[in-house]
Design a protein around this motif. Sequence first.
Motif, PDB file in Angstrom:
ATOM      1  N   ALA A  59       8.200  -0.395   1.099  1.00 23.04           N
ATOM      2  CA  ALA A  59       7.694  -1.633   0.491  1.00 23.04           C
ATOM      3  C   ALA A  59       8.627  -2.005  -0.644  1.00 23.04           C
ATOM      4  O   ALA A  59       9.332  -1.151  -1.204  1.00 23.04           O
ATOM      5  CB  ALA A  59       6.266  -1.448  -0.029  1.00 23.04           C
ATOM      6  N   HIS A  60       8.631  -3.285  -0.999  1.00 24.86           N
ATOM      7  CA  HIS A  60       9.439  -3.693  -2.151  1.00 24.86           C
ATOM      8  C   HIS A  60       8.914  -4.984  -2.753  1.00 24.86           C
ATOM      9  O   HIS A  60       8.172  -5.742  -2.109  1.00 24.86           O
ATOM     10  CB  HIS A  60      10.916  -3.864  -1.758  1.00 24.86           C
ATOM     11  N   ILE A  66      10.239   1.053  -2.644  1.00 29.18           N
ATOM     12  CA  ILE A  66       9.733   2.420  -2.505  1.00 29.18           C
ATOM     13  C   ILE A  66       9.750   2.809  -1.030  1.00 29.18           C
ATOM     14  O   ILE A  66       9.656   1.965  -0.135  1.00 29.18           O
ATOM     15  CB  ILE A  66       8.307   2.583  -3.071  1.00 29.18           C
ATOM     16  N   THR A  67       9.917   4.091  -0.825  1.00 26.00           N
ATOM     17  CA  THR A  67       9.714   4.668   0.501  1.00 26.00           C
ATOM     18  C   THR A  67       8.831   5.896   0.326  1.00 26.00           C
ATOM     19  O   THR A  67       9.180   6.816  -0.419  1.00 26.00           O
ATOM     20  CB  THR A  67      11.030   5.080   1.173  1.00 26.00           C
ATOM     21  N   LYS A  68       7.703   5.865   0.983  1.00 28.89           N
ATOM     22  CA  LYS A  68       6.816   7.023   0.950  1.00 28.89           C
ATOM     23  C   LYS A  68       7.031   7.814   2.223  1.00 28.89           C
ATOM     24  O   LYS A  68       6.921   7.288   3.331  1.00 28.89           O
ATOM     25  CB  LYS A  68       5.371   6.564   0.837  1.00 28.89           C
ATOM     26  N   LEU A  69       7.371   9.071   2.068  1.00 27.53           N
ATOM     27  CA  LEU A  69       7.582   9.982   3.188  1.00 27.53           C
ATOM     28  C   LEU A  69       6.561  11.103   3.063  1.00 27.53           C
ATOM     29  O   LEU A  69       6.652  11.930   2.152  1.00 27.53           O
ATOM     30  CB  LEU A  69       8.997  10.561   3.164  1.00 27.53           C
ATOM     31  N   ILE A  70       5.592  11.126   3.958  1.00 22.65           N
ATOM     32  CA  ILE A  70       4.588  12.177   3.898  1.00 22.65           C
ATOM     33  C   ILE A  70       4.313  12.723   5.297  1.00 22.65           C
ATOM     34  O   ILE A  70       4.484  12.032   6.301  1.00 22.65           O
ATOM     35  CB  ILE A  70       3.266  11.693   3.269  1.00 22.65           C
ATOM     36  N   GLY A 297      -5.156   2.745   4.161  1.00 29.83           N
ATOM     37  CA  GLY A 297      -3.888   3.058   3.513  1.00 29.83           C
ATOM     38  C   GLY A 297      -2.839   2.000   3.788  1.00 29.83           C
ATOM     39  O   GLY A 297      -2.845   1.352   4.842  1.00 29.83           O
ATOM     40  N   TRP A 298      -1.915   1.831   2.842  1.00 31.00           N
ATOM     41  CA  TRP A 298      -0.912   0.769   2.921  1.00 31.00           C
ATOM     42  C   TRP A 298       0.174   1.077   1.915  1.00 31.00           C
ATOM     43  O   TRP A 298      -0.107   1.498   0.789  1.00 31.00           O
ATOM     44  CB  TRP A 298      -1.595  -0.559   2.602  1.00 31.00           C
ATOM     45  N   ALA A 299       1.425   0.863   2.292  1.00 37.94           N
ATOM     46  CA  ALA A 299       2.525   1.141   1.369  1.00 37.94           C
ATOM     47  C   ALA A 299       2.484   0.241   0.145  1.00 37.94           C
ATOM     48  O   ALA A 299       3.046   0.583  -0.900  1.00 37.94           O
ATOM     49  CB  ALA A 299       3.858   0.994   2.091  1.00 37.94           C
ATOM     50  N   GLY A 300       1.820  -0.912   0.256  1.00 40.46           N
ATOM     51  CA  GLY A 300       1.671  -1.765  -0.919  1.00 40.46           C
ATOM     52  C   GLY A 300       0.944  -1.061  -2.047  1.00 40.46           C
ATOM     53  O   GLY A 300       1.262  -1.258  -3.232  1.00 40.46           O
TER      54      GLY A 300
END
Length: 320
Positions: A59-60, A66-70, A297-300
């Motif tokens: 997201a940006h 950001i990049t979420k890696l899980i 859930g959401w990258a925002g």
Amino acid sequence: MADLPPESRVLGPAETAAALPWPALLQALVQLLLDDQVHVPARLVQPLPGGGSLFVMPAHDAHIAITKLITFTPANTGSARPTIQGDVIVTHVATGTRALLLDGPTVTARRTAAVSALAAQRLAPRPEGPLLIVGAGVQGRAHLDAFADVLDVKAAVIASRSEASADALARHAQARGLRAEITTDPDAALADCPLVVTCTPASGVALRALPGHGHFIAAVGAFTPTMVELAPALCRHVAHTGRVVVDTPQALHEAGDLLQAGLDVSRFESLADVVRIDAAFHDPVTLAGPVLFKSCGWAGWDLAAARCALQTLAGSAKGR
């Protein structure tokens, strides 16, 4: 946007939590939902051998990306290893340099609970509780903390398949000054708890009783089409007699509770719709319940958390 700290920092779990205080995090969520420069692509969910999944969530906005890696590993349930592990990488858009590395599970727990608290703040007919928490793991604790701090909840009833987890969360609640009790029958407890959070592993139905006129339920455990926490009849009841709100339109493909109830998820409003209506009328618009808030859930939300963390750290740096 506040001035950013010049150094690139790596924050562990405790530091990540400290950088995401509940009031500031809720405000960051609202600001993000009102920001037209936020872009959030669909997340990539890669199945892994053994039943786990890798989530890649970018997201940006105009300033940071950001990049979420899980990883989500259901096989770790009940063990010393967490089911969710990973990181959130925060970079400056202008330079491409890394600004922060945040602890992924801590961001997930706090931003998820903050989203639920924001929804309850805007939608719950009786936000004072008591609060029924179904599922006493990481999300159960985060939601108890968020609801106590944001909504001033004073009492909680805790249900969990694990007696040890329920005891631990009850002790945590009591240490915070809350009244807390444990139940083995969440359906029976529902009658006395107008505020409900379900945050189980979503491997089966955990709540069946039909909510009444003044109930608000935040269901956060199920975030794939095959996961479920709420009985289909419960979901259909709220859809027909009350109000269903999803965290984002992406829930169309992910809201297992609603999909397994045979509901058309596309017809439900999102939290962004609620916040924007509130902003337009300069006051929360509340309707009589029951209300079901389905969070997937959401990258925002992670972008909002990153913005909050940067502002908190910048404020701390100025205060030194």
